[in-house]
Design an enzyme around this catalytic site. Sequence first.
Site, PDB file in Angstrom:
ATOM      1  CG  ASP A   1      -2.168   0.867   0.988  1.00 24.96           C
ATOM      2  OD1 ASP A   1      -2.752   0.816  -0.114  1.00 24.96           O
ATOM      3  OD2 ASP A   1      -2.566   1.598   1.913  1.00 24.96           O
TER       4      ASP A   1
ATOM      5  CB  CYS B   1      -8.359   4.554  -3.754  1.00 19.09           C
ATOM      6  SG  CYS B   1      -7.240   4.270  -2.356  1.00 19.09           S
TER       7      CYS B   1
ATOM      8  CE1 TYR C   1      -6.932   5.360   4.501  1.00 19.17           C
ATOM      9  CE2 TYR C   1      -6.346   3.485   5.896  1.00 19.17           C
ATOM     10  CZ  TYR C   1      -6.023   4.380   4.891  1.00 19.17           C
ATOM     11  OH  TYR C   1      -4.784   4.311   4.280  1.00 19.17           O
TER      12      TYR C   1
ATOM     13  CD  GLU D   1      -9.026   0.461  -3.776  1.00 16.88           C
ATOM     14  OE1 GLU D   1      -8.911  -0.060  -2.645  1.00 16.88           O
ATOM     15  OE2 GLU D   1      -8.234   1.325  -4.199  1.00 16.88           O
TER      16      GLU D   1
END
Length: 234
Positions: free
Chosen positions: A58, A149, A180, A222
């Site tokens: 990532d 994303c 997040y 994703e």
Amino acid sequence: MNNTKNIKEKKSTALPVSQELSLEGERLWKEFLENPFLAGIRDGSLDPEKFRFYMVQDYLYLIEYVRVFALGAAKAPDLSSMRYFEEYEAQILNVEMSTHRDYMKRLGISLEDAEHSETAAENQAYTDYMLARAWEGTAADIAVTVMACARSYEYLALELVRQNPACKDHPFYGEWVRSYADPEYGEANRKLEKMLDALTDSSGESDRKRYRKIFRKCSICEGEFWKMGWRGHI
């Protein structure tokens, strides 16, 4: 005259592009929650070695993701959208990647090792696609490309917390979940949606069809990224 009127009425009742894409995305993203990688974050059972592999991949992804935002700033039609692309780019470099660097430090991964790690095929395919759309497309295409994303991570983190509120306080994975699910991250995405809608305000159906194609492809990528994370190796 009647046909012209009907066309105008149809256009006026169309959903904003950001809302249309998010609704489409959620139908795909909810399936990701069944991936054992995300399920392991939800209940805290994920093997740290799999998370280690994911974090490096990532981090490599985010380096290329930032390049996409930079191209967005270069192609922005006005200072307002240029400024937003730059602000989100800074958020990735200074906040999101900082979380990754903190985790890598805890996992004993040096930045040099991370930056020189081999990129997994799924990761490479995804970033190649995003960069191709960025080089070839408009600022609106770029906003669509990056939104899959940004919005999917927000959606997934909030769903993980909804399904198991304790996951945000997990001693290891909690920091990732909180980053997040953070309202500030969500607010940055609301600004992204607002910019996208401004850029696509006059878009016709042919443009919208292209946006849907790009967004769906990025959302599928994703999903492949999460499968890659669960595999845990190149």
